[in-house]
Design a protein around this motif. Structure first.
Motif, PDB file in Angstrom:
ATOM      1  N   ALA A   1       0.809  -1.441  -0.050  1.00  0.00           N
ATOM      2  CA  ALA A   1       0.235  -0.055   0.296  1.00  0.00           C
ATOM      3  C   ALA A   1       1.128   1.369  -0.147  1.00  0.00           C
ATOM      4  N   ARG A   2       2.161   1.215   0.804  1.00  0.00           N
ATOM      5  CA  ARG A   2       2.711   2.363   0.559  1.00  0.00           C
ATOM      6  C   ARG A   2       4.599   1.621   0.726  1.00  0.00           C
ATOM      7  N   VAL A   3       5.491   2.779   0.327  1.00  0.00           N
ATOM      8  CA  VAL A   3       6.509   2.329   0.550  1.00  0.00           C
ATOM      9  C   VAL A   3       7.103   3.923   0.461  1.00  0.00           C
ATOM     10  N   TYR A   4       8.203   3.983   2.145  1.00  0.00           N
ATOM     11  CA  TYR A   4       8.528   5.184   2.811  1.00  0.00           C
ATOM     12  C   TYR A   4      10.065   5.155   2.903  1.00  0.00           C
ATOM     13  N   LEU A   5      10.566   6.220   2.598  1.00  0.00           N
ATOM     14  CA  LEU A   5      12.013   6.509   3.333  1.00  0.00           C
ATOM     15  C   LEU A   5      11.463   6.357   4.969  1.00  0.00           C
TER      16      LEU A   5
ATOM     17  N   VAL B   1      10.802   8.312  14.219  1.00  0.00           N
ATOM     18  CA  VAL B   1      11.203   7.891  13.206  1.00  0.00           C
ATOM     19  C   VAL B   1       9.959   8.387  12.596  1.00  0.00           C
ATOM     20  N   VAL B   2      10.934   9.386  11.164  1.00  0.00           N
ATOM     21  CA  VAL B   2       9.541  10.410  10.104  1.00  0.00           C
ATOM     22  C   VAL B   2       9.913   9.580   8.834  1.00  0.00           C
ATOM     23  N   ASP B   3       8.712   9.027   8.506  1.00  0.00           N
ATOM     24  CA  ASP B   3       8.379   8.251   7.288  1.00  0.00           C
ATOM     25  C   ASP B   3       8.335   9.259   5.928  1.00  0.00           C
ATOM     26  N   THR B   4       8.631   9.194   5.263  1.00  0.00           N
ATOM     27  CA  THR B   4       8.585   9.975   3.705  1.00  0.00           C
ATOM     28  C   THR B   4       8.395   9.520   2.403  1.00  0.00           C
ATOM     29  N   GLU B   5       6.661   9.578   1.677  1.00  0.00           N
ATOM     30  CA  GLU B   5       5.999   8.835   1.422  1.00  0.00           C
ATOM     31  C   GLU B   5       6.937   8.234  -0.244  1.00  0.00           C
ATOM     32  N   ILE B   6       7.736   7.223  -0.698  1.00  0.00           N
ATOM     33  CA  ILE B   6       8.026   6.797  -1.859  1.00  0.00           C
ATOM     34  C   ILE B   6       7.203   6.637  -3.017  1.00  0.00           C
ATOM     35  N   THR B   7       7.471   7.031  -4.588  1.00  0.00           N
ATOM     36  CA  THR B   7       6.247   7.211  -5.146  1.00  0.00           C
ATOM     37  C   THR B   7       5.778   5.561  -6.157  1.00  0.00           C
TER      38      THR B   7
ATOM     39  N   GLY C   1      -2.009  -2.794   6.451  1.00  0.00           N
ATOM     40  CA  GLY C   1      -2.038  -2.603   7.759  1.00  0.00           C
ATOM     41  C   GLY C   1      -0.776  -2.879   8.324  1.00  0.00           C
ATOM     42  N   ALA C   2       0.493  -4.387   8.052  1.00  0.00           N
ATOM     43  CA  ALA C   2       1.296  -4.456   8.685  1.00  0.00           C
ATOM     44  C   ALA C   2       1.719  -3.485   8.156  1.00  0.00           C
ATOM     45  N   LYS C   3       3.115  -4.079   8.899  1.00  0.00           N
ATOM     46  CA  LYS C   3       3.959  -2.249   8.489  1.00  0.00           C
ATOM     47  C   LYS C   3       5.611  -3.353   8.563  1.00  0.00           C
ATOM     48  N   PHE C   4       6.117  -2.861   7.902  1.00  0.00           N
ATOM     49  CA  PHE C   4       7.719  -3.522   8.011  1.00  0.00           C
ATOM     50  C   PHE C   4       8.788  -2.480   7.802  1.00  0.00           C
ATOM     51  N   SER C   5      10.117  -3.003   8.016  1.00  0.00           N
ATOM     52  CA  SER C   5      11.116  -2.198   8.097  1.00  0.00           C
ATOM     53  C   SER C   5      12.081  -2.324   8.368  1.00  0.00           C
ATOM     54  N   SER C   6      13.086  -2.300   6.941  1.00  0.00           N
ATOM     55  CA  SER C   6      14.320  -2.385   6.476  1.00  0.00           C
ATOM     56  C   SER C   6      15.032  -2.906   8.238  1.00  0.00           C
ATOM     57  N   ASN C   7      16.511  -3.655   8.234  1.00  0.00           N
ATOM     58  CA  ASN C   7      17.170  -3.156   8.629  1.00  0.00           C
ATOM     59  C   ASN C   7      18.551  -3.113   8.118  1.00  0.00           C
ATOM     60  N   ASP C   8      18.850  -3.355   7.289  1.00  0.00           N
ATOM     61  CA  ASP C   8      19.760  -2.774   6.505  1.00  0.00           C
ATOM     62  C   ASP C   8      20.161  -1.257   6.153  1.00  0.00           C
ATOM     63  N   MET C   9      21.247  -0.556   6.589  1.00  0.00           N
ATOM     64  CA  MET C   9      20.929   0.344   7.371  1.00  0.00           C
ATOM     65  C   MET C   9      21.931   1.399   5.870  1.00  0.00           C
ATOM     66  N   HIS C  10      20.844   2.601   5.502  1.00  0.00           N
ATOM     67  CA  HIS C  10      21.828   3.174   3.923  1.00  0.00           C
ATOM     68  C   HIS C  10      22.636   4.448   4.035  1.00  0.00           C
ATOM     69  N   ARG C  11      23.387   5.245   4.186  1.00  0.00           N
ATOM     70  CA  ARG C  11      24.070   5.571   4.498  1.00  0.00           C
ATOM     71  C   ARG C  11      23.114   7.272   2.993  1.00  0.00           C
ATOM     72  N   LEU C  12      23.157   8.510   3.115  1.00  0.00           N
ATOM     73  CA  LEU C  12      23.168   8.772   1.412  1.00  0.00           C
ATOM     74  C   LEU C  12      23.936   9.382   1.652  1.00  0.00           C
ATOM     75  N   ILE C  13      25.006   9.354   1.947  1.00  0.00           N
ATOM     76  CA  ILE C  13      26.620  10.127   1.405  1.00  0.00           C
ATOM     77  C   ILE C  13      27.563   8.693   0.401  1.00  0.00           C
TER      78      ILE C  13
END
Ligand code: HEM
Ligand code: NAG
Ligand code: NAG
Ligand code: NAG
Ligand code: NAG
Ligand code: NAG
Ligand code: NAG
Ligand code: NAG
Ligand code: NAG
Ligand code: NAG
Length: 529
Positions: free
Chosen positions: A449-453, A466-472, A510-522
């Motif tokens: 339903a949604r994918v977000y940063l 944690v702030v979510d930003t929608e990915i289109t 409504g089930a939410k999932f979160s990746s546990n691999d972290m990435h760095r913008l830089i």
């Protein structure tokens, strides 16, 4: 059906099965203390005899004592009747630190470090618990059961930390209010005052200026082994040789340890002096209870125990028609052995199994070196940092084979989620200020339903949220219909809030999932101009 892994459902409560982002993080902070992939809190409490503040090492004081005192002062506001106060990092608020009951610079020294080791899964109060636990077991003390899940307070608690000039009745009532009996009070004070001491600057009426090059901060120690967690405080007290400034201080009004230790006719102190083991096991129990004293309604996790086989930093990145698959695995209670063979087996969506041999990548230790863990990386060869997997086949689950023995998490396998993965077409348009274009690959058939940063930010009282930003989603049907993934994307300009990010997704139910691999913008490569 998609196996949901790298991503884990927050809603279901179950025994610790990998992956489980919060337990994975708590377990790592608890048990990856030294060596490969280790560090964090342990760096602040080792070695035992160091007192490092403001870029300078001082003598005669120790950081470990500050950590333990700060934790006690955080807990001591607890009111067992109404359930307020407790281990909730409320001692970080200036209003609490300015109270006479929190005098000294040790609390500020410790609190300043909490912010650097806290994340969405490890609260400041959990960090404030792990610091002294790791310190105690590395400095001669017992192993202490750790549970996580403390919540950080949004405002200061009521006052309530005992002070040395108060009388015995006040101290007994104070500990009862905190949830401890008189005997437990004697125990807890002995477990605290086996390290550290009293400093002249903040207690000039208890401790004189020492002018001692070996105690540059003029600290009179509670016992002769002030950086070792042992029963010498009790031995010296019972034998009448103690220098504890709260026992033999010239002003009897502030001799609180003397009143407390003698309050049962020396029975408890006598048994501590007689048996080191009794002292250690009593402290392990009392300190665990102290750390687990939390405001009513806070649900702690089960005791965090080391996972015998634990994948770490498992990543999938879509690179055209392949998935780059990388990561490591940690085997607990295992030392280096050049003759050992370790294989990774993974299953794909076509029901096929693949295997590759893993490379030894290092060892870590925990609990003063009592445990060793061996780490292996998914690299097939030293010069290929990932496995290239056919994107259409994907990966559903992993197992390991160590010297012929299958490690498959009791038959469950280690489930891998390849439904929402990073795409290596993400890129940066600017590094300062950061701007870029992030592409996320969503496997056909998942239909989230949604994918977000997800970015970790501090709220107004320094708690991580944690702030979510929608990915289109893609505007048009995918250009390449035979690709197993569709690309969702986001342009990052104002949306950048933190250095690290993860990806979350939500299903229709409504089930939410979160990746546990972290990435760095830089780390993103520049976009082609
Ligand atoms: C009636 C109860 C207690 C009183 C009156 C009391 C009093 C004190 C005082 C006056 C100091 C000197 C602080 C400084 O110089 O900065 C101190 C230090 C310390 N206290 Fe307590 N304390 C009590 C209970 C506890 C408990 C229950 C613990 C932990 C379980 C604890 C742990 C410590 C530690 C580790 C230090 C050394 C700090 C350092 O060296 O920097 N205390 N205590
Ligand atoms: C302080 O002491 C620690 C441990 O002995 C040492 O590693 C560190 O280099 C010292 N730092 C300074 C600035 O002297
Ligand atoms: C603890 O909470 C109870 C119930 O709210 C209250 O009556 C009592 O005064 C509190 N104790 C202290 C020492 O504040
Ligand atoms: C300081 O410590 C050193 C080494 O432990 C010792 O030789 C010396 O006598 C001590 N100095 C004082 C003033 O206690
Ligand atoms: C002893 O300590 C108490 C409490 O801090 C103080 O009020 C009193 O003046 C002190 N007595 C002496 C002789 O210093
Ligand atoms: C406890 O032991 C100490 C040291 O032997 C002694 O000075 C003190 O009087 C004893 N206190 C009690 C209440 O027995
Ligand atoms: C379309 O995707 C398939 C599968 O990933 C790939 O093999 C093929 O090269 C792609 N075609 C184009 C034109 O990109
Ligand atoms: C650690 O491994 C050794 C030998 O492989 C085994 O004998 C021992 O029981 C293990 N200890 C724990 C705590 O699992
Ligand atoms: C794979 O090996 C390379 C070279 O040894 C190393 O730099 C890289 O970190 C390894 N990757 C993983 C995931 O272990
Ligand atoms: C994606 O990975 C390939 C190697 O597989 C590399 O050549 C290419 O530069 C990468 N692209 C980006 C944008 O990182």
């Amino acid at each position: 059906m998609f196996p949901l892994a790298l991503f884990t459902c927050f809603l279901t409560a179950h025994a610790y099965i990998w992956p489980s982002p919060q337990l994975d993080a708590l377990e790592a902070a608890r048990f990856n203390q030294n060596g490969h992939n280790a560090g964090g809190i342990a760096n602040f409490v080792e070695p035992c005899d160091v007192f490092f503040t403001g870029g300078i090492n001082f003598t005669g004081r120790s950081n470990i004592a500050d950590w333990l005192r700060t934790a006690y002062h955080d807990m001591a506001t607890h009111n067992v009747t109404d359930g307020t106060g407790g281990m909730d990092a409320s001692v970080r608020f200036a209003e609490e630190q300015e109270r006479p009951e929190n005098v000294g610079d040790g609390i500020a020294n410790t609190i300043g470090l909490l912010f650097t080791i806290t994340d969405r899964y490890i609260s400041m109060a959990d960090s404030l618990t792990l610091g002294p636990i790791i310190a105690i077991e590395n400095c001669g003390g017992p192993e202490i059961a750790f549970r996580g899940g403390r919540l950080d307070a949004g405002e200061p608690n009521m006052p309530g930390v005992p002070e040395p000039q108060q009388d015995l009745e006040t101290h007994i009532a104070s500990f009862v209010r905190q949830g401890f009996t008189q005997t437990e009070m004697i125990g807890l004070v002995s477990c605290g005052h086996t390290i550290g001491g009293v400093q002249h600057d903040f207690f000039p009426d208890i401790v004189p200026e020492l002018n001692d090059p070996n105690s540059t901060e003029s600290v009179v120690h509670f016992d002769s082994t002030f950086v070792t967690f042992d029963n010498n405080l009790a031995i010296e007290y019972i034998s009448g040789t103690t220098h504890d400034p709260l026992v033999v201080g010239f002003n009897d009004t502030t001799n609180s340890d003397k009143r407390i230790f003698g309050s049962d006719g020396n029975v408890t102190m006598g048994s501590f002096a007689k048996s080191r083991d009794f002292f250690q096991s009593t402290c392990a129990g009392l300190l665990a209870r102290m750390f687990n004293t939390v405001p009513r309604g806070v649900q702690l996790t089960d005791v965090v125990t080391p996972l015998p086989v634990k994948p770490f930093n498992v990543q999938l990145i879509l690179d055209r028609d392949t998935l780059k698959f990388s990561g490591e695995v940690r085997f607990w209670n295992m030392s280096e052995d050049a003759s050992r063979t370790v294989f990774l087996l993974w299953d794909d969506h076509n029901g096929r199994t693949h295997q590759v041999s893993l490379l030894f990548s290092g060892v870590s230790t925990a609990v003063a070196g009592r445990y060793t863990a061996a780490w292996y990386s998914f690299n097939a060869t030293a010069d290929t940092p990932f496995q290239a997997i056919e994107a259409t086949a994907g990966v559903t689950s992993m197992r390991f084979v160590v010297d012929g023995r299958l490690e498959d998490q009791g038959g469950l396998g280690f489930s891998v989620q390849d439904g929402v993965v990073f795409s290596n077409t993400s890129c940066a348009t600017s590094q300062n200020p950061y701007a870029g274009h992030l592409e996320i690959a969503v496997r056909n058939g998942l239909q989230p339903a949604r994918v977000y940063l997800e970015q970790e930010v501090l709220d107004s009282v320094q708690r991580i949220t944690v702030v979510d930003t929608e990915i289109t989603p893609p505007a048009h049907p995918p250009a390449n219909a035979s690709s197993p993934y569709a690309i969702w994307s986001i342009d990052l300009e104002d949306a950048v809030k933190s250095v690290w990010y993860t990806i979350g997704f939500e299903l229709d139910d409504g089930a939410k999932f979160s990746s546990n691999d972290m990435h760095r913008l830089i780390d993103l490569p520049p976009c082609a101009s």
